[in-house]
Design an enzyme around this catalytic site. Sequence first.
Site, mmCIF file in Angstrom:
data_model
loop_
_atom_site.group_PDB
_atom_site.id
_atom_site.type_symbol
_atom_site.label_atom_id
_atom_site.label_comp_id
_atom_site.label_asym_id
_atom_site.label_seq_id
_atom_site.Cartn_x
_atom_site.Cartn_y
_atom_site.Cartn_z
ATOM 1 N N HIS A 87 39.039 4.691 -11.715
ATOM 2 C CA HIS A 87 38.352 4.257 -12.945
ATOM 3 C C HIS A 87 38.202 2.727 -12.940
ATOM 4 O O HIS A 87 39.048 2.014 -12.383
ATOM 5 C CB HIS A 87 39.148 4.680 -14.182
ATOM 6 C CG HIS A 87 38.866 6.091 -14.594
ATOM 7 N ND1 HIS A 87 39.806 6.881 -15.192
ATOM 8 C CD2 HIS A 87 37.740 6.854 -14.504
ATOM 9 C CE1 HIS A 87 39.281 8.081 -15.461
ATOM 10 N NE2 HIS A 87 38.023 8.074 -15.044
ATOM 11 N N HIS A 131 45.355 13.606 -14.487
ATOM 12 C CA HIS A 131 44.651 12.655 -15.344
ATOM 13 C C HIS A 131 43.284 13.250 -15.730
ATOM 14 O O HIS A 131 43.114 13.751 -16.833
ATOM 15 C CB HIS A 131 44.524 11.308 -14.612
ATOM 16 C CG HIS A 131 43.784 10.247 -15.347
ATOM 17 N ND1 HIS A 131 43.811 10.116 -16.721
ATOM 18 C CD2 HIS A 131 42.979 9.227 -14.897
ATOM 19 C CE1 HIS A 131 43.064 9.078 -17.077
ATOM 20 N NE2 HIS A 131 42.534 8.541 -16.000
ATOM 21 N N HIS A 137 43.921 5.040 -9.036
ATOM 22 C CA HIS A 137 42.779 5.943 -9.165
ATOM 23 C C HIS A 137 41.534 5.094 -9.386
ATOM 24 O O HIS A 137 41.622 3.870 -9.512
ATOM 25 C CB HIS A 137 42.995 6.971 -10.278
ATOM 26 C CG HIS A 137 43.014 6.422 -11.671
ATOM 27 N ND1 HIS A 137 43.972 5.544 -12.123
ATOM 28 C CD2 HIS A 137 42.172 6.603 -12.721
ATOM 29 C CE1 HIS A 137 43.733 5.241 -13.387
ATOM 30 N NE2 HIS A 137 42.641 5.863 -13.776
ATOM 31 N N ASP A 142 38.706 0.390 -15.044
ATOM 32 C CA ASP A 142 39.791 -0.475 -15.536
ATOM 33 C C ASP A 142 40.926 -0.582 -14.509
ATOM 34 O O ASP A 142 41.882 -1.332 -14.718
ATOM 35 C CB ASP A 142 40.321 -0.007 -16.912
ATOM 36 C CG ASP A 142 40.782 1.440 -16.939
ATOM 37 O OD1 ASP A 142 40.134 2.297 -16.309
ATOM 38 O OD2 ASP A 142 41.800 1.724 -17.602
ATOM 39 N N HIS A 143 40.779 0.119 -13.382
ATOM 40 C CA HIS A 143 41.783 0.062 -12.312
ATOM 41 C C HIS A 143 41.219 -0.431 -10.978
ATOM 42 O O HIS A 143 41.979 -0.847 -10.113
ATOM 43 C CB HIS A 143 42.458 1.435 -12.158
ATOM 44 C CG HIS A 143 43.085 1.900 -13.443
ATOM 45 N ND1 HIS A 143 44.411 1.697 -13.752
ATOM 46 C CD2 HIS A 143 42.538 2.485 -14.541
ATOM 47 C CE1 HIS A 143 44.660 2.149 -14.972
ATOM 48 N NE2 HIS A 143 43.531 2.642 -15.472
ATOM 49 N N HIS A 180 48.945 0.347 -21.514
ATOM 50 C CA HIS A 180 47.644 1.038 -21.582
ATOM 51 C C HIS A 180 47.363 1.495 -23.016
ATOM 52 O O HIS A 180 46.976 2.636 -23.270
ATOM 53 C CB HIS A 180 47.634 2.226 -20.606
ATOM 54 C CG HIS A 180 46.258 2.610 -20.117
ATOM 55 N ND1 HIS A 180 45.316 3.220 -20.915
ATOM 56 C CD2 HIS A 180 45.652 2.497 -18.904
ATOM 57 C CE1 HIS A 180 44.211 3.460 -20.218
ATOM 58 N NE2 HIS A 180 44.391 3.013 -18.985
ATOM 59 N N GLU A 213 35.682 -5.612 -6.098
ATOM 60 C CA GLU A 213 34.544 -6.221 -5.410
ATOM 61 C C GLU A 213 34.759 -7.733 -5.301
ATOM 62 O O GLU A 213 34.593 -8.321 -4.223
ATOM 63 C CB GLU A 213 33.233 -5.922 -6.148
ATOM 64 C CG GLU A 213 32.031 -6.569 -5.467
ATOM 65 C CD GLU A 213 30.708 -6.242 -6.152
ATOM 66 O OE1 GLU A 213 30.465 -5.071 -6.475
ATOM 67 O OE2 GLU A 213 29.922 -7.190 -6.383
ATOM 68 N N ASP A 230 47.599 6.157 -15.172
ATOM 69 C CA ASP A 230 46.981 7.020 -16.187
ATOM 70 C C ASP A 230 47.372 8.469 -15.923
ATOM 71 O O ASP A 230 47.147 8.981 -14.830
ATOM 72 C CB ASP A 230 45.452 6.913 -16.124
ATOM 73 C CG ASP A 230 44.930 5.561 -16.585
ATOM 74 O OD1 ASP A 230 45.751 4.672 -16.899
ATOM 75 O OD2 ASP A 230 43.698 5.405 -16.647
ATOM 76 N N TYR A 276 28.222 -3.740 0.370
ATOM 77 C CA TYR A 276 27.581 -3.450 1.670
ATOM 78 C C TYR A 276 26.682 -4.589 2.146
ATOM 79 O O TYR A 276 25.857 -5.121 1.403
ATOM 80 C CB TYR A 276 26.757 -2.157 1.585
ATOM 81 C CG TYR A 276 26.099 -1.827 2.909
ATOM 82 C CD1 TYR A 276 26.782 -1.125 3.890
ATOM 83 C CD2 TYR A 276 24.795 -2.270 3.192
ATOM 84 C CE1 TYR A 276 26.197 -0.836 5.118
ATOM 85 C CE2 TYR A 276 24.197 -1.991 4.419
ATOM 86 C CZ TYR A 276 24.904 -1.279 5.374
ATOM 87 O OH TYR A 276 24.332 -1.009 6.591
#
Length: 245
Positions: free
Chosen positions: A63, A145, A61, A65-66, A219, A71, A165, A107
């Site tokens: 968020h 979640h 997902h 932290d995931h 977690h 990047e 999560d 981008y």
Amino acid sequence: MTLKLQMLGTGSAFSRKYFNNNALIFDENFTLMVDCGVTAPTALHQLGRSWDSIDAVLITHTHADHVGGLEELAFQMKMRYQRKIPLYLAEPLAGPLWEHTLKGGLYQEKYIESLEDVFTVIPLPVGTPADLSPGITVELIHTRHIPGRDSYSLYLNGRVFYSADMTFDPQLLHQLVTERRCDTILHECQLEGEGQVHTTLSELLSLPEELQSNIHLMHYADNMEQFRNSTGPMKFLEQHRVYEL
Ligand SMILES: Nc1ccn([C@@H]2O[C@@H]3COP(=O)(O)O[C@H]3[C@H]2O)c(=O)n1
Ligand SMILES: [Zn+2]
Ligand SMILES: [Zn+2]
């Protein structure tokens, strides 16, 4: 072939001690990174691993932290290693991941204009196992979640449940163990307070003890040590330790 697990981090979203809850799942031939949060680049560095040692990444997902380390992963693969690795994810996550999370940083006109310019994007079916490598099979399970956002748990090799999560879903856990031969549950765990978007330790402790004995906790918050003897038969997963699954 033995499937192995090494957590890059085992902490909750805002943990300072245990890093983001991201994992390496691997065998002799293939290394899958499950989620790539803000702390993933440093965690890999601490393990002495390069980005080039990762064969594929899977996102549960969106968020930070995931996905907050994606990047860097994308830039490093594109510019340093000239590789496009598979990015596995449920199809509904692909649009938001690019438009809402990665486009702002990645981008570049005529160079990086879409997710496909940096990854081999491979949508995974939900509810059907898919082979990621000769030794790693993943089935996505849509779990609850955050209201209005998609999030997925994983069922690995037809026997290991990785919650990512999710809010407490005892029915799913019972079904996996009694009907689907699940013998290992890697479950997120909010140690204190109400479980608005996560599963609490109290909720997990309400499960039958036999089921709890299959559960490893991840977690978790930075005060985890205070709960070491309060988890019944459930054990805390440790960052960087290699487990045989
Ligand atoms: N409704 C929400 C939404 C988010 N949060 C916190 O933000 C974190 C985002 O990453 P996470 O790992 O899902 O954990 C979430 C909560 O700590 C929360 O506590 N309540
Ligand atoms: Zn999280
Ligand atoms: Zn989350």
